[in-house]
Design a protein around this motif. Structure first.
Motif, PDB file in Angstrom:
ATOM      1  N   UNK A 180      43.114  -9.115  11.139  1.00  0.00           N
ATOM      2  CA  UNK A 180      44.465  -9.635  11.320  1.00  0.00           C
ATOM      3  C   UNK A 180      45.393  -8.574  11.903  1.00  0.00           C
ATOM      4  N   UNK A 181      45.164  -7.314  11.544  1.00  0.00           N
ATOM      5  CA  UNK A 181      45.947  -6.245  12.135  1.00  0.00           C
ATOM      6  C   UNK A 181      45.739  -6.171  13.637  1.00  0.00           C
ATOM      7  N   UNK A 182      44.505  -6.318  14.069  1.00  0.00           N
ATOM      8  CA  UNK A 182      44.211  -6.292  15.509  1.00  0.00           C
ATOM      9  C   UNK A 182      44.793  -7.509  16.224  1.00  0.00           C
ATOM     10  N   UNK A 183      44.959  -8.604  15.472  1.00  0.00           N
ATOM     11  CA  UNK A 183      45.522  -9.826  16.052  1.00  0.00           C
ATOM     12  C   UNK A 183      47.052  -9.884  15.914  1.00  0.00           C
ATOM     13  N   UNK A 184      47.658  -8.813  15.414  1.00  0.00           N
ATOM     14  CA  UNK A 184      49.110  -8.729  15.239  1.00  0.00           C
ATOM     15  C   UNK A 184      49.639  -9.790  14.280  1.00  0.00           C
ATOM     16  N   UNK A 185      48.851 -10.083  13.241  1.00  0.00           N
ATOM     17  CA  UNK A 185      49.282 -11.012  12.197  1.00  0.00           C
ATOM     18  C   UNK A 185      49.512 -10.207  10.921  1.00  0.00           C
ATOM     19  N   UNK A 229      43.752 -11.084  -3.071  1.00  0.00           N
ATOM     20  CA  UNK A 229      44.500 -12.211  -2.506  1.00  0.00           C
ATOM     21  C   UNK A 229      45.266 -11.731  -1.275  1.00  0.00           C
ATOM     22  N   UNK A 230      44.982 -12.337  -0.134  1.00  0.00           N
ATOM     23  CA  UNK A 230      45.653 -11.998   1.119  1.00  0.00           C
ATOM     24  C   UNK A 230      46.583 -13.139   1.502  1.00  0.00           C
ATOM     25  N   UNK A 231      47.827 -12.801   1.831  1.00  0.00           N
ATOM     26  CA  UNK A 231      48.830 -13.817   2.147  1.00  0.00           C
ATOM     27  C   UNK A 231      49.533 -13.462   3.449  1.00  0.00           C
ATOM     28  N   UNK A 232      49.565 -14.418   4.362  1.00  0.00           N
ATOM     29  CA  UNK A 232      50.321 -14.271   5.602  1.00  0.00           C
ATOM     30  C   UNK A 232      51.739 -14.776   5.341  1.00  0.00           C
ATOM     31  N   UNK A 233      52.777 -14.011   5.690  1.00  0.00           N
ATOM     32  CA  UNK A 233      54.156 -14.468   5.458  1.00  0.00           C
ATOM     33  C   UNK A 233      54.420 -15.833   6.100  1.00  0.00           C
ATOM     34  N   UNK A 234      55.263 -16.614   5.436  1.00  0.00           N
ATOM     35  CA  UNK A 234      55.493 -18.003   5.849  1.00  0.00           C
ATOM     36  C   UNK A 234      55.886 -18.111   7.318  1.00  0.00           C
ATOM     37  N   UNK A 235      56.719 -17.206   7.798  1.00  0.00           N
ATOM     38  CA  UNK A 235      57.203 -17.323   9.172  1.00  0.00           C
ATOM     39  C   UNK A 235      56.090 -17.141  10.213  1.00  0.00           C
ATOM     40  N   UNK A 236      54.921 -16.661   9.768  1.00  0.00           N
ATOM     41  CA  UNK A 236      53.793 -16.464  10.688  1.00  0.00           C
ATOM     42  C   UNK A 236      52.694 -17.510  10.492  1.00  0.00           C
ATOM     43  N   UNK A 237      52.909 -18.482   9.594  1.00  0.00           N
ATOM     44  CA  UNK A 237      51.860 -19.464   9.297  1.00  0.00           C
ATOM     45  C   UNK A 237      51.427 -20.236  10.537  1.00  0.00           C
ATOM     46  N   UNK A 238      52.396 -20.727  11.304  1.00  0.00           N
ATOM     47  CA  UNK A 238      52.060 -21.578  12.442  1.00  0.00           C
ATOM     48  C   UNK A 238      51.223 -20.828  13.474  1.00  0.00           C
ATOM     49  N   UNK A 239      51.667 -19.628  13.845  1.00  0.00           N
ATOM     50  CA  UNK A 239      50.926 -18.844  14.833  1.00  0.00           C
ATOM     51  C   UNK A 239      49.537 -18.478  14.311  1.00  0.00           C
TER      52      UNK A 239
END
Length: 221
Positions: free
Chosen positions: A73-78, A97-107
């Motif tokens: 995900x770091x390489x994908x800029x997420x 537990x890994x969580x992507x911040x809500x504002x990045x969910x769609x991308x």
């Protein structure tokens, strides 16, 4: 009981999304495979999307799987947040537990959906006459990425005569069978017990799968 050919040939709806370049595809496809190896995360009071990418939340029992997903995900800029929970008395356990911040969910969801569909199509499709040198190089790399995710995050099934992984995702099981064939390794798929078991024989076939899925050590600067 579904046959192997039924699992492999099941049609899928395609999405009108632009294709990813090979490097991005390999990373996004591997993250999608890691996600498909894991059950839906526990809710613990927080609502988690029940879709394929679960509101950007993934849980792993193995640190190596969590570390690999963070790296990709770091390489994908997420961006991703990592929480570690430990528990148990006589038998201790760790839950990552890994969580992507809500504002990045769609991308994040679009990236993984595109990576999964494009990678799956590359692996399940037959040989392409006159395939480009890039396709001939990257298809085995996608195959190795699928097995790496399964060995890191799937349920290990190790026996004297074989190495296998238990999965609940039938599409990923089919992808692993084709990926093994692309790596010149025979694989067997056996449904049963609420999961799918994909196994390869011990000996040179197991060694080829493990070697293909093993990341090269980082080079010193």
């Amino acid at each position: 009981m579904a046959s192997d050919s039924t699992l492999l040939d099941r049609p899928h709806r395609s999405l009108p999304l632009p294709p990813l370049d090979w490097l991005t595809l390999a990373d996004a496809f591997e993250v999608a495979c890691l996600m498909r190896c894991t059950p839906p995360p526990a809710t613990d009071g927080r609502r988690v999307d029940s879709g394929t990418y679960r509101g950007g939340v993934a849980e792993f029992n193995h640190e190596a799987a969590a570390h690999r997903m963070r790296q990709l995900l770091g390489r994908l800029d997420v961006p991703v947040e990592h929480e570690l929970t430990t528990g148990g008395l006589r038998r201790r356990y760790e839950l990552h537990r890994l969580s992507v911040p809500r504002e990045h969910w769609s991308a994040y969801a679009i990236l993984l959906e595109t990576g999964w569909r494009q990678g799956r199509r590359e692996l399940l499709g037959g040989p392409v006459p006159g395939a480009s040198p890039a396709r001939r190089v990257w298809r085995p790399r996608l195959a190795a990425a699928a097995w790496r995710a399964a060995l890191l995050a799937g349920g290990r099934h190790v026996r004297r005569h074989c190495l296998g992984v238990r999965l609940t995702d039938r599409d990923l099981a089919a992808v692993l069978v084709r990926s093994a064939a692309l790596l010149d390794v025979p694989a067997v798929l056996r449904p049963g017990g609420g999961c799918f078991l994909v196994s390869v024989p011990n000996g040179p076939h197991r060694a080829r799968i493990v070697d293909s899925a093993t990341l090269a050590p980082a080079q010193a600067c």
